[in-house]
Write an enzyme that holds these catalytic residues in place. Structure first.
Site, PDB file in Angstrom:
ATOM      1  N   ARG A 156       0.845  -1.214   0.000  1.00 18.70           N
ATOM      2  CA  ARG A 156       0.000   0.000   0.000  1.00 18.70           C
ATOM      3  C   ARG A 156       0.879   1.263   0.000  1.00 18.70           C
ATOM      4  NH1 ARG A 156      -2.914  -3.653  -0.632  1.00 18.70           N
ATOM      5  NH2 ARG A 156      -5.045  -3.965   0.118  1.00 18.70           N
ATOM      6  N   SER A 182     -10.403  -0.237   3.416  1.00 17.73           N
ATOM      7  CA  SER A 182      -9.628  -0.346   4.671  1.00 17.73           C
ATOM      8  C   SER A 182      -9.126   1.041   5.061  1.00 17.73           C
ATOM      9  CB  SER A 182      -8.414  -1.251   4.495  1.00 17.73           C
ATOM     10  OG  SER A 182      -8.790  -2.530   4.057  1.00 17.73           O
ATOM     11  N   GLU A 195      -4.223   4.204   6.044  1.00 17.87           N
ATOM     12  CA  GLU A 195      -4.018   3.941   4.617  1.00 17.87           C
ATOM     13  C   GLU A 195      -4.615   5.046   3.741  1.00 17.87           C
ATOM     14  OE1 GLU A 195      -5.413   0.067   2.571  1.00 17.87           O
ATOM     15  OE2 GLU A 195      -6.346   1.675   1.412  1.00 17.87           O
TER      16      GLU A 195
HETATM   17  P1  FAD Z   1      -8.700   8.931  -5.284  1.00 16.72           P
HETATM   18  O1  FAD Z   1      -9.348   8.578  -3.995  1.00 16.72           O
HETATM   19  O2  FAD Z   1      -9.379   9.895  -6.164  1.00 16.72           O
HETATM   20  O3  FAD Z   1      -7.223   9.447  -4.976  1.00 16.72           O
HETATM   21  C1  FAD Z   1      -6.369   8.711  -4.107  1.00 16.72           C
HETATM   22  C2  FAD Z   1      -5.012   9.418  -4.034  1.00 16.72           C
HETATM   23  O4  FAD Z   1      -4.382   9.389  -5.304  1.00 16.72           O
HETATM   24  C3  FAD Z   1      -5.119  10.897  -3.681  1.00 16.72           C
HETATM   25  O5  FAD Z   1      -3.988  11.243  -2.926  1.00 16.72           O
HETATM   26  C4  FAD Z   1      -5.112  11.603  -5.036  1.00 16.72           C
HETATM   27  O6  FAD Z   1      -4.626  12.915  -4.941  1.00 16.72           O
HETATM   28  C5  FAD Z   1      -4.171  10.704  -5.825  1.00 16.72           C
HETATM   29  N1  FAD Z   1      -4.479  10.600  -7.258  1.00 16.72           N
HETATM   30  C6  FAD Z   1      -5.588  10.088  -7.829  1.00 16.72           C
HETATM   31  N2  FAD Z   1      -5.474  10.084  -9.176  1.00 16.72           N
HETATM   32  C7  FAD Z   1      -4.266  10.614  -9.454  1.00 16.72           C
HETATM   33  C8  FAD Z   1      -3.563  10.878 -10.663  1.00 16.72           C
HETATM   34  N3  FAD Z   1      -4.085  10.593 -11.861  1.00 16.72           N
HETATM   35  N4  FAD Z   1      -2.332  11.449 -10.597  1.00 16.72           N
HETATM   36  C9  FAD Z   1      -1.779  11.744  -9.397  1.00 16.72           C
HETATM   37  N5  FAD Z   1      -2.386  11.511  -8.213  1.00 16.72           N
HETATM   38  C10 FAD Z   1      -3.620  10.943  -8.243  1.00 16.72           C
HETATM   39  N6  FAD Z   1      -7.571  -0.402  -2.299  1.00 16.72           N
HETATM   40  C11 FAD Z   1      -6.761  -1.490  -2.422  1.00 16.72           C
HETATM   41  O7  FAD Z   1      -5.557  -1.360  -2.623  1.00 16.72           O
HETATM   42  N7  FAD Z   1      -7.269  -2.751  -2.341  1.00 16.72           N
HETATM   43  C12 FAD Z   1      -8.569  -2.986  -2.126  1.00 16.72           C
HETATM   44  O8  FAD Z   1      -8.983  -4.141  -2.056  1.00 16.72           O
HETATM   45  C13 FAD Z   1      -9.440  -1.885  -1.985  1.00 16.72           C
HETATM   46  N8  FAD Z   1     -10.755  -2.065  -1.749  1.00 16.72           N
HETATM   47  C14 FAD Z   1     -11.574  -0.998  -1.585  1.00 16.72           C
HETATM   48  C15 FAD Z   1     -12.937  -1.222  -1.327  1.00 16.72           C
HETATM   49  C16 FAD Z   1     -13.804  -0.159  -1.178  1.00 16.72           C
HETATM   50  C17 FAD Z   1     -15.257  -0.424  -0.898  1.00 16.72           C
HETATM   51  C18 FAD Z   1     -13.319   1.172  -1.272  1.00 16.72           C
HETATM   52  C19 FAD Z   1     -14.262   2.340  -1.147  1.00 16.72           C
HETATM   53  C20 FAD Z   1     -11.971   1.414  -1.519  1.00 16.72           C
HETATM   54  C21 FAD Z   1     -11.090   0.322  -1.667  1.00 16.72           C
HETATM   55  N9  FAD Z   1      -9.709   0.518  -1.909  1.00 16.72           N
HETATM   56  C22 FAD Z   1      -8.884  -0.581  -2.074  1.00 16.72           C
HETATM   57  C23 FAD Z   1      -9.145   1.866  -1.958  1.00 16.72           C
HETATM   58  C24 FAD Z   1      -9.276   2.579  -3.332  1.00 16.72           C
HETATM   59  O9  FAD Z   1     -10.300   2.022  -4.092  1.00 16.72           O
HETATM   60  C25 FAD Z   1      -7.972   2.525  -4.121  1.00 16.72           C
HETATM   61  O10 FAD Z   1      -6.926   3.116  -3.392  1.00 16.72           O
HETATM   62  C26 FAD Z   1      -8.096   3.234  -5.483  1.00 16.72           C
HETATM   63  O11 FAD Z   1      -6.931   3.028  -6.240  1.00 16.72           O
HETATM   64  C27 FAD Z   1      -8.326   4.736  -5.350  1.00 16.72           C
HETATM   65  O12 FAD Z   1      -8.616   5.235  -6.644  1.00 16.72           O
HETATM   66  P2  FAD Z   1      -9.334   6.626  -6.860  1.00 16.72           P
HETATM   67  O13 FAD Z   1      -9.318   6.921  -8.309  1.00 16.72           O
HETATM   68  O14 FAD Z   1     -10.665   6.613  -6.208  1.00 16.72           O
HETATM   69  O15 FAD Z   1      -8.339   7.600  -6.084  1.00 16.72           O
HETATM   70  N1  EPU Z   2     -10.854  -9.825  10.768  1.00 18.30           N
HETATM   71  C1  EPU Z   2     -11.474  -9.842  11.987  1.00 18.30           C
HETATM   72  N2  EPU Z   2     -12.404  -8.878  12.244  1.00 18.30           N
HETATM   73  C2  EPU Z   2     -12.742  -7.936  11.353  1.00 18.30           C
HETATM   74  C3  EPU Z   2     -12.106  -7.913  10.099  1.00 18.30           C
HETATM   75  C4  EPU Z   2     -11.147  -8.885   9.824  1.00 18.30           C
HETATM   76  O1  EPU Z   2     -11.194 -10.679  12.826  1.00 18.30           O
HETATM   77  O2  EPU Z   2     -13.609  -7.117  11.677  1.00 18.30           O
HETATM   78  C5  EPU Z   2      -9.852 -10.863  10.462  1.00 18.30           C
HETATM   79  C6  EPU Z   2     -10.531 -12.056   9.777  1.00 18.30           C
HETATM   80  O3  EPU Z   2     -10.306 -13.160  10.587  1.00 18.30           O
HETATM   81  C7  EPU Z   2      -9.778 -12.271   8.502  1.00 18.30           C
HETATM   82  C8  EPU Z   2      -8.605 -11.314   8.565  1.00 18.30           C
HETATM   83  O4  EPU Z   2      -8.887 -10.366   9.586  1.00 18.30           O
HETATM   84  O5  EPU Z   2      -9.291 -13.570   8.461  1.00 18.30           O
HETATM   85  C9  EPU Z   2      -8.389 -10.594   7.249  1.00 18.30           C
HETATM   86  O6  EPU Z   2      -9.586  -9.931   6.849  1.00 18.30           O
HETATM   87  P1  EPU Z   2      -9.959  -9.713   5.311  1.00 18.30           P
HETATM   88  O7  EPU Z   2      -9.757 -10.973   4.551  1.00 18.30           O
HETATM   89  O8  EPU Z   2     -11.283  -9.074   5.256  1.00 18.30           O
HETATM   90  O9  EPU Z   2      -8.832  -8.747   4.788  1.00 18.30           O
HETATM   91  P2  EPU Z   2      -8.137  -7.477   5.429  1.00 18.30           P
HETATM   92  O10 EPU Z   2      -6.777  -7.849   5.886  1.00 18.30           O
HETATM   93  O11 EPU Z   2      -9.043  -6.834   6.418  1.00 18.30           O
HETATM   94  C10 EPU Z   2      -6.957  -6.721   3.244  1.00 18.30           C
HETATM   95  C11 EPU Z   2      -6.806  -5.457   2.475  1.00 18.30           C
HETATM   96  C12 EPU Z   2      -8.008  -5.217   1.597  1.00 18.30           C
HETATM   97  C13 EPU Z   2      -8.117  -6.372   0.616  1.00 18.30           C
HETATM   98  C14 EPU Z   2      -8.240  -7.678   1.393  1.00 18.30           C
HETATM   99  C15 EPU Z   2      -8.162  -8.880   0.478  1.00 18.30           C
HETATM  100  C16 EPU Z   2      -5.364  -3.986   3.720  1.00 18.30           C
HETATM  101  C17 EPU Z   2      -5.237  -2.782   4.585  1.00 18.30           C
HETATM  102  N3  EPU Z   2      -6.591  -4.351   3.373  1.00 18.30           N
HETATM  103  O12 EPU Z   2      -8.041  -6.546   4.138  1.00 18.30           O
HETATM  104  O13 EPU Z   2      -7.816  -4.000   0.877  1.00 18.30           O
HETATM  105  O14 EPU Z   2      -9.225  -6.202  -0.239  1.00 18.30           O
HETATM  106  O15 EPU Z   2      -7.166  -7.796   2.337  1.00 18.30           O
HETATM  107  O16 EPU Z   2      -6.873  -9.010  -0.032  1.00 18.30           O
HETATM  108  O17 EPU Z   2      -4.345  -4.586   3.374  1.00 18.30           O
HETATM  109  C18 EPU Z   2      -8.145  -1.647   0.979  1.00 18.30           C
HETATM  110  O18 EPU Z   2      -6.909  -1.535   0.915  1.00 18.30           O
HETATM  111  O19 EPU Z   2      -8.909  -0.654   1.007  1.00 18.30           O
HETATM  112  C19 EPU Z   2      -8.732  -2.979   1.016  1.00 18.30           C
HETATM  113  C20 EPU Z   2     -10.038  -3.195   1.130  1.00 18.30           C
END
Ligand code: FAD
Ligand code: EPU
Length: 337
Positions: free
Chosen positions: A163, A237, A333
């Site tokens: 991240r 997250s 994050e």
């Molecule tokens: P924004 O929120 O618009 O911007 C994020 C940052 O990037 C800001 O600092 C912004 O200034 C900068 N930025 C954006 N675009 C540009 C550009 N073109 N040039 C320079 N800077 C830029 N992330 C994960 O890694 N894994 C996940 O599994 C994951 N699951 C998610 C689930 C949900 C429900 C939500 C709401 C978010 C999740 N995220 C996850 C976080 C997010 O979706 C990602 O970080 C995504 O890449 C953000 O994209 P965005 O276009 O919305 O960025």
């Molecule tokens: N868990 C709990 N309680 C909770 C949540 C999680 O006990 O309320 C435990 C569960 O036991 C589970 C473990 O935590 O086994 C991991 O949970 P999960 O699989 O939901 O994944 P996570 O570690 O919480 C990370 C990423 C996610 C990504 C998933 C799948 C980060 C910070 N988050 O979540 O990314 O989608 O793994 O790879 O690394 C994001 O970055 O925004 C994001 C959603």
């Protein structure tokens, strides 16, 4: 066209009701190069946004918000095994992943259903289910926000980590990412090692999965765990999963037998931050409408039209509770503005 005093509620997935002084959308590089000549641009702080899914606005933004709409998916090269695609930063991430799956290009299926745009994907090296974009990243093209000069960043120069990238550190807010090149496989190279994927495939009664099947399994898992921002504001997250030493891990494991942890190649351990937060008794905990999600404690939600500062205060409370109970520091994050 630069607009004044624009509400950003619909432009951030937390649904925080804030305004910016100026707002502009760029649809081409020349839009951007023209924009940087404007006095309003030169005299204001800038914020580039894509889908607003990894941002928390704690106050109005006194400056110019630039929404990146640069589009296009181009095939740069291909051979029998691989393709290289150049993708505009403003392409929707999930739609791009679906486009690849329909073409049978493999590498991004585990990253299905992540919100946001392609341009933000290198910012924090987005990851899920055992894959990060660094695994398929080739290079990116960017423009210096201060003077519009062009620069290419190869994989090493992006300094990808968990991240993390150089764009969250030394180069923070310095570049507009315009496009990203990805190297994808023509023959599926599926990664189903992340536990839940195989379980989900088994439940779907699939024994020899295709790229599409893996994507579908991941979509099903994600939908069962993560709140949909269209229904309740959130940014995924809120904290990173912390890395701790083996010594600290063993101390914690003695006290908390059911601690959720993963061993890392460097000998350290990664802890599930969601588990730590849940085990502080904070699931559902709420401050002024900002709450810890009841299904996934790592996700903070805008439950009742809260302010960004309420989410931020809640996150500080969580940091303190986790540090007090487990002696572990969590790191945020989400990008705080
Ligand atoms: P924004 O929120 O618009 O911007 C994020 C940052 O990037 C800001 O600092 C912004 O200034 C900068 N930025 C954006 N675009 C540009 C550009 N073109 N040039 C320079 N800077 C830029 N992330 C994960 O890694 N894994 C996940 O599994 C994951 N699951 C998610 C689930 C949900 C429900 C939500 C709401 C978010 C999740 N995220 C996850 C976080 C997010 O979706 C990602 O970080 C995504 O890449 C953000 O994209 P965005 O276009 O919305 O960025
Ligand atoms: N868990 C709990 N309680 C909770 C949540 C999680 O006990 O309320 C435990 C569960 O036991 C589970 C473990 O935590 O086994 C991991 O949970 P999960 O699989 O939901 O994944 P996570 O570690 O919480 C990370 C990423 C996610 C990504 C998933 C799948 C980060 C910070 N988050 O979540 O990314 O989608 O793994 O790879 O690394 C994001 O970055 O925004 C994001 C959603």
């Amino acid at each position: 066209m630069i607009k004044r005093n624009i509400n950003l509620k619909k432009l951030n997935t937390f649904g925080i009701d804030v305004f910016c002084d100026y707002f502009v959308e760029i649809n081409s590089i020349s839009d951007f190069l023209n924009l940087i000549k404007e006095t309003v641009y030169k005299s204001n702080q800038k914020l580039i946004i894509g889908g607003g899914s990894n941002l928390l606005f704690t106050k109005d933004f006194n400056g110019i918000v630039i929404k990146n709409n640069l589009k296009g998916i181009d095939l740069v090269s291909e051979n029998n095994d691989e393709v290289i695609l150049k993708v505009g930063a403003g392409e929707n991430w999930h739609e791009f992943v679906m486009w690849c799956i329909n073409k049978n290009y493999s590498g991004l299926e585990n990253l299905s259903l992540i919100p946001g745009c392609v341009g933000a994907s290198p910012m924090q090296n987005i990851g899920a289910y055992g894959v990060e974009i660094k695994d398929v990243f080739e290079h990116l093209e960017a423009y210096l926000i201060s003077d519009g000069s062009h620069r290419i960043f190869n994989k090493n120069e992006c300094e990808f980590g968990y991240r993390d990238s150089v764009f969250k550190r030394e180069q923070k807010n310095k570049f507009l990412i315009a496009s990203v090149n990805f190297r994808l496989k023509k023959h599926a190279n599926l990664n189903t090692s992340y536990g839940a994927i195989n379980l989900e495939l088994a439940e779907m009664k699939i024994t020899s999965p295709t790229i599409k099947d893996v994507s579908n399994a991941i979509i099903r898992i994600r939908k069962s765990k993560l709140p949909d921002p269209n229904e309740i504001g959130n940014a995924g997250s809120f904290f990173k999963n912390p890395e701790i030493s083996i010594k600290k891990h063993d101390e914690l494991k003695k006290v908390y037998e059911n601690l959720v942890s993963y061993s890392l190649a460097n000998g350290n351990y990664k802890l599930a931050a969601g588990w730590l937060i849940e085990n502080c008794g904070l699931k559902g905990y709420e401050i002024n409408g900002a709450a810890v999600h009841t299904k996934q404690a790592l996700v903070l939600v805008n439950k009742k039209n809260c302010k960004g500062i309420d989410v931020f205060n809640l996150s500080n409370y969580i940091l303190k509770q986790v540090a007090q109970k487990f002696g572990v520091s969590l790191e945020i994050e989400v990008n705080i503005v």
